[in-house]
Motif scaffolding. Structure first.
Motif, PDB file in Angstrom:
ATOM      1  N   VAL A 148       0.709  -1.296   0.148  1.00 48.01           N
ATOM      2  CA  VAL A 148      -0.050   0.218   0.084  1.00 48.01           C
ATOM      3  C   VAL A 148       0.904   0.961  -0.411  1.00 48.01           C
ATOM      4  O   VAL A 148       2.241   1.432   0.575  1.00 48.01           O
ATOM      5  N   LEU A 149       0.759   1.994  -0.746  1.00 43.19           N
ATOM      6  CA  LEU A 149       1.020   3.599  -0.816  1.00 43.19           C
ATOM      7  C   LEU A 149       0.297   4.529  -0.056  1.00 43.19           C
ATOM      8  O   LEU A 149      -0.515   4.742  -0.891  1.00 43.19           O
ATOM      9  N   ALA A 150       0.430   5.106   0.798  1.00 41.27           N
ATOM     10  CA  ALA A 150      -0.184   6.178   1.776  1.00 41.27           C
ATOM     11  C   ALA A 150       0.386   7.622   1.596  1.00 41.27           C
ATOM     12  O   ALA A 150       1.199   7.604   1.820  1.00 41.27           O
ATOM     13  N   THR A 151      -0.303   8.245   0.253  1.00 40.44           N
ATOM     14  CA  THR A 151       0.355   9.938   0.708  1.00 40.44           C
ATOM     15  C   THR A 151       0.892  10.920   1.462  1.00 40.44           C
ATOM     16  O   THR A 151       1.556  11.486   1.170  1.00 40.44           O
ATOM     17  N   GLY A 152      -0.532  10.481   2.366  1.00 40.22           N
ATOM     18  CA  GLY A 152      -0.525  11.316   3.107  1.00 40.22           C
ATOM     19  C   GLY A 152      -1.457  12.923   2.432  1.00 40.22           C
ATOM     20  O   GLY A 152      -1.853  13.147   1.228  1.00 40.22           O
ATOM     21  N   PHE A 182      -3.224   1.769  -3.652  1.00 36.57           N
ATOM     22  CA  PHE A 182      -2.684   3.519  -3.995  1.00 36.57           C
ATOM     23  C   PHE A 182      -3.588   4.574  -3.067  1.00 36.57           C
ATOM     24  O   PHE A 182      -5.507   4.237  -3.137  1.00 36.57           O
ATOM     25  N   MET A 183      -3.889   4.716  -1.812  1.00 38.71           N
ATOM     26  CA  MET A 183      -4.974   5.870  -0.906  1.00 38.71           C
ATOM     27  C   MET A 183      -4.262   6.954  -0.667  1.00 38.71           C
ATOM     28  O   MET A 183      -2.700   7.537  -0.829  1.00 38.71           O
ATOM     29  N   THR A 184      -5.053   8.012  -1.661  1.00 42.76           N
ATOM     30  CA  THR A 184      -4.137   9.532  -2.180  1.00 42.76           C
ATOM     31  C   THR A 184      -5.036  10.701  -1.652  1.00 42.76           C
ATOM     32  O   THR A 184      -6.518  10.829  -1.056  1.00 42.76           O
ATOM     33  N   ASP A 185      -5.048  11.415  -0.848  1.00 45.84           N
ATOM     34  CA  ASP A 185      -4.837  12.902  -0.471  1.00 45.84           C
ATOM     35  C   ASP A 185      -6.053  13.294  -1.946  1.00 45.84           C
ATOM     36  O   ASP A 185      -5.703  13.295  -2.652  1.00 45.84           O
ATOM     37  N   SER A 186      -7.393  13.649  -1.041  1.00 44.04           N
ATOM     38  CA  SER A 186      -8.835  14.057  -2.462  1.00 44.04           C
ATOM     39  C   SER A 186      -9.202  15.617  -1.777  1.00 44.04           C
ATOM     40  O   SER A 186     -10.110  15.610  -3.005  1.00 44.04           O
ATOM     41  N   THR A 187      -8.500  15.756  -1.028  1.00 41.63           N
ATOM     42  CA  THR A 187      -9.181  17.343  -0.648  1.00 41.63           C
ATOM     43  C   THR A 187      -9.321  18.584  -1.646  1.00 41.63           C
ATOM     44  O   THR A 187     -10.311  18.857  -1.578  1.00 41.63           O
ATOM     45  N   ASN A 188      -8.442  18.413  -2.516  1.00 43.57           N
ATOM     46  CA  ASN A 188      -8.025  19.636  -3.644  1.00 43.57           C
ATOM     47  C   ASN A 188      -8.715  18.853  -4.865  1.00 43.57           C
ATOM     48  O   ASN A 188      -8.947  19.468  -6.694  1.00 43.57           O
ATOM     49  N   ALA A 189      -9.184  17.668  -5.200  1.00 35.17           N
ATOM     50  CA  ALA A 189      -9.459  16.832  -5.994  1.00 35.17           C
ATOM     51  C   ALA A 189     -10.944  17.346  -7.192  1.00 35.17           C
ATOM     52  O   ALA A 189     -10.720  17.060  -8.371  1.00 35.17           O
ATOM     53  N   GLU A 190     -11.727  17.961  -6.914  1.00 40.50           N
ATOM     54  CA  GLU A 190     -12.613  18.510  -7.589  1.00 40.50           C
ATOM     55  C   GLU A 190     -12.193  20.160  -8.301  1.00 40.50           C
ATOM     56  O   GLU A 190     -12.380  20.989  -9.056  1.00 40.50           O
ATOM     57  N   ASN A 374      -4.997  -0.870  -7.177  1.00 39.66           N
ATOM     58  CA  ASN A 374      -6.492  -0.660  -6.352  1.00 39.66           C
ATOM     59  C   ASN A 374      -5.910   0.802  -6.305  1.00 39.66           C
ATOM     60  O   ASN A 374      -5.090   1.581  -5.475  1.00 39.66           O
ATOM     61  N   VAL A 375      -7.215   1.402  -5.925  1.00 43.54           N
ATOM     62  CA  VAL A 375      -6.867   3.150  -5.162  1.00 43.54           C
ATOM     63  C   VAL A 375      -7.962   3.035  -4.327  1.00 43.54           C
ATOM     64  O   VAL A 375      -9.116   2.412  -4.745  1.00 43.54           O
TER      65      VAL A 375
END
Length: 541
Positions: A148-152, A182-190, A374-375
């Motif tokens: 698992v790769l977690a970006t913080g 892959f676990m990725t930061d979503s705060t600015n995804a919009e 996987n994401v």
């Protein structure tokens, strides 16, 4: 993997990884309360879900030093003090200062980018990422079941103030090795495109501070080292001294300065006690309170409860983004400061802040570089998670391999496939003063009723055997905004209802109190259009 906070919200980030009976925790942060949670100081991840397994935790990895990632560490370590904490130098220094206030001496291990170590069945490798605080790290977690790769929290600022960019070469290398999840930061995804560069903020701050005629107050997060550096530099250029305000601001900047993350020009900082002799046009106050927190420095200035007074000719700069849920509090601060005569500069009217999170274009780059099997989007409200998932699917991640979860979603990873296999019920753990977890949603509902609808008590003394009312009903109100005589018409009706019930054999005080509540409750709802908190008291003699 089970997130216990951070999904569907911006805050209280915490994910638990489990294999072979051992647990690894990544981040342990707090969520700040909203207006519908009166009296609450902080909200914790639901650590009750692992309360009976504290001995199985091999380590807590902290990706960076923001409160929404480290703020709940003291409350976890109060349950087991020797849980090892792993993080970068600055991150652990900020945590240790916080733990000192709780009289906890932690077990820590400092790591840096490109380092690799093992804890139980977890092999950990750390990758440099750029964020709005120095020393942020992503973590690659390798296990026998997969990786698992977690970006913080991260972004891809290509010209960062400290020269430390997100290490896309490491992302590519890990992608070549194979990233199962892959676990990725979503705060600015919009947000389309790329997050603007941090260096663009400096000239704007310099210009605003240079033109200001009176005192300048800059409000920011107490851990935003880069923003404080820019303010220090702008103040020096304008010939001003700087005063740090707020306990957390003073503490964090001293730590950053001592460790070499903050360059403080000689003679620029001055203590608040000595600032009274400096003319207004020669001083900048760097304060906390950019999110409208009621007890923070900026709110106290607005309420004229702080020794630094805001008035005509003064300039206030809000150098931060709006955290979702804080909009009303921040706008109230802006309006209050402008009412005092201040010129308020904020992200809506000047480029005084950029986000610390990757926008959709940056996320797309990362997905194309890593090519994960996987994401699972993390860190953000549900709309952010959805937007992040769409970016992943656009780059070729199959829809059935893109997991949009929520707090408590249990995800199994085996044979290169990640699946949501269960759902835990996750509660809010409220910190209210020294109370942790004792305040419930019902308590908050009562507080909201008291705040919005008011309070009515009805005291009656009765003698049930003769069906006689000895005293009362006496009605007392708070916050109902009605004169006492308004209740004259309902008082005899309450007395009649009680006398009728007693003559029919109802002698129990609790039953008589329920009759009182129903009688006055119907009347208040119909006549006054209120749903006040009603506390009936019936004394039996």
């Amino acid at each position: 993997m089970t997130p216990l906070g951070g999904l569907g919200e911006v805050g209280r980030n915490m994910t638990v990884y489990e294999i072979n009976g051992k647990l690894l925790i990544v981040d342990c942060g707090v969520l700040f309360p909203e207006e519908h949670q009166p009296g609450v100081d902080l909200i914790l991840p639901d650590i009750s879900k692992i309360e009976d397994r504290l001995g199985d935790i091999v380590a807590v990895v902290l990706t960076h030093g923001h409160e929404d990632h480290i703020g709940a560490v003291p409350y976890l370590l109060k349950r087991r003090e020797n849980i090892p904490l792993i993080g970068s130098k600055l991150t652990l220094a900020l945590v240790e200062a916080k733990l000192k206030e709780h009289r906890i001496k932690p077990v820590t291990q400092v790591v840096a980018e490109d380092e690799r170590l093992s804890r139980g069945p977890f092999d950990l490798e750390f990758v440099a990422v750029n964020h709005s605080i120095p020393d942020a790290l992503a973590v690659m977690i390798r296990t026998a079941a997969g990786s698992v790769l977690a970006t913080g929290d991260f972004k891809m600022d290509q010209l960062p103030l400290d020269g430390r960019i997100t290490d896309l070469r490491a992302f590519a290398r890990l992608g070549e090795e194979g990233v199962d999840l892959f676990m990725t930061d979503s705060t600015n995804a919009e947000v389309p495109g790329f997050t603007p560069l941090e260096k663009h903020i400096g000239p704007v701050l310099e210009q605003v501070i240079e033109k200001a005629s009176g005192k300048v107050v800059v409000a920011s997060f107490s851990s935003h080292v880069h923003r404080v550096q820019q303010v220090l530099d702008a103040a020096v250029q304008a010939g001003r001294r700087v005063v740090l305000l707020g306990r957390s601001m003073v503490r964090n900047m001293k730590i950053a300065s001592d460790l070499g993350y903050l360059n403080v020009p000689e003679g620029v900082l001055v203590d608040l006690k000595k600032s009274g002799d400096i003319p207004d046009h020669r001083i900048v106050y760097m304060s906390t309170g950019s999110q409208g927190e009621p007890m923070a420095v900026l709110s106290r200035m607005m309420n004229q409860e702080h020794q630094v007074e805001i008035g005509e000719g003064d300039t206030v700069i809000l150098a931060s983004s709006l955290i979702p849920g804080n909009e009303n509090s921040v706008f109230r601060i802006i309006n209050g400061l402008m009412k005092l005569g201040a010129n308020v500069v904020h992200k809506g009217n000047a480029k005084v802040h950029v986000s610390g999170h990757a926008s959709a274009g940056e996320l797309m780059y990362c997905y194309n570089i890593v090519r994960p099997k996987n994401v699972m989007p993390i860190h953000g409200e549900y709309r952010h998670l959805i937007a992040n998932g769409k970016v992943a699917i656009e780059t070729g991640v199959p829809q059935n391999r893109t997991i949009i979860g929520e707090n408590g979603t249990v995800v199994d990873l085996a044979d290169g496939v990640a699946r949501a296999v269960g759902q835990l019920e996750i509660d809010f753990i409220y910190v209210d003063g020294k109370s942790v977890g004792r305040v419930t949603d019902d308590d908050l509902r009562d507080r909201r009723v008291l705040a919005e609808e008011g309070f009515i008590s009805v005291v009656t003394v009765v003698e049930p055997t003769t069906a006689h009312i000895v005293s009362g009903p006496d009605i007392h109100t708070k916050g109902v905004a009605e004169e006492a005589r308004v209740f004259d018409s309902i008082t005899p009706k309450i007395a009649d209802a009680l006398e009728t019930a007693m003559s029919e054999g109802v002698h129990d005080a609790k039953q008589l109190q329920q009759i009182t509540r129903r009688t006055i409750g119907r009347w208040v709802g119909t006549k006054l259009r209120r749903k006040a908190m009603i506390v009936p008291v019936v004394v039996v003699v």
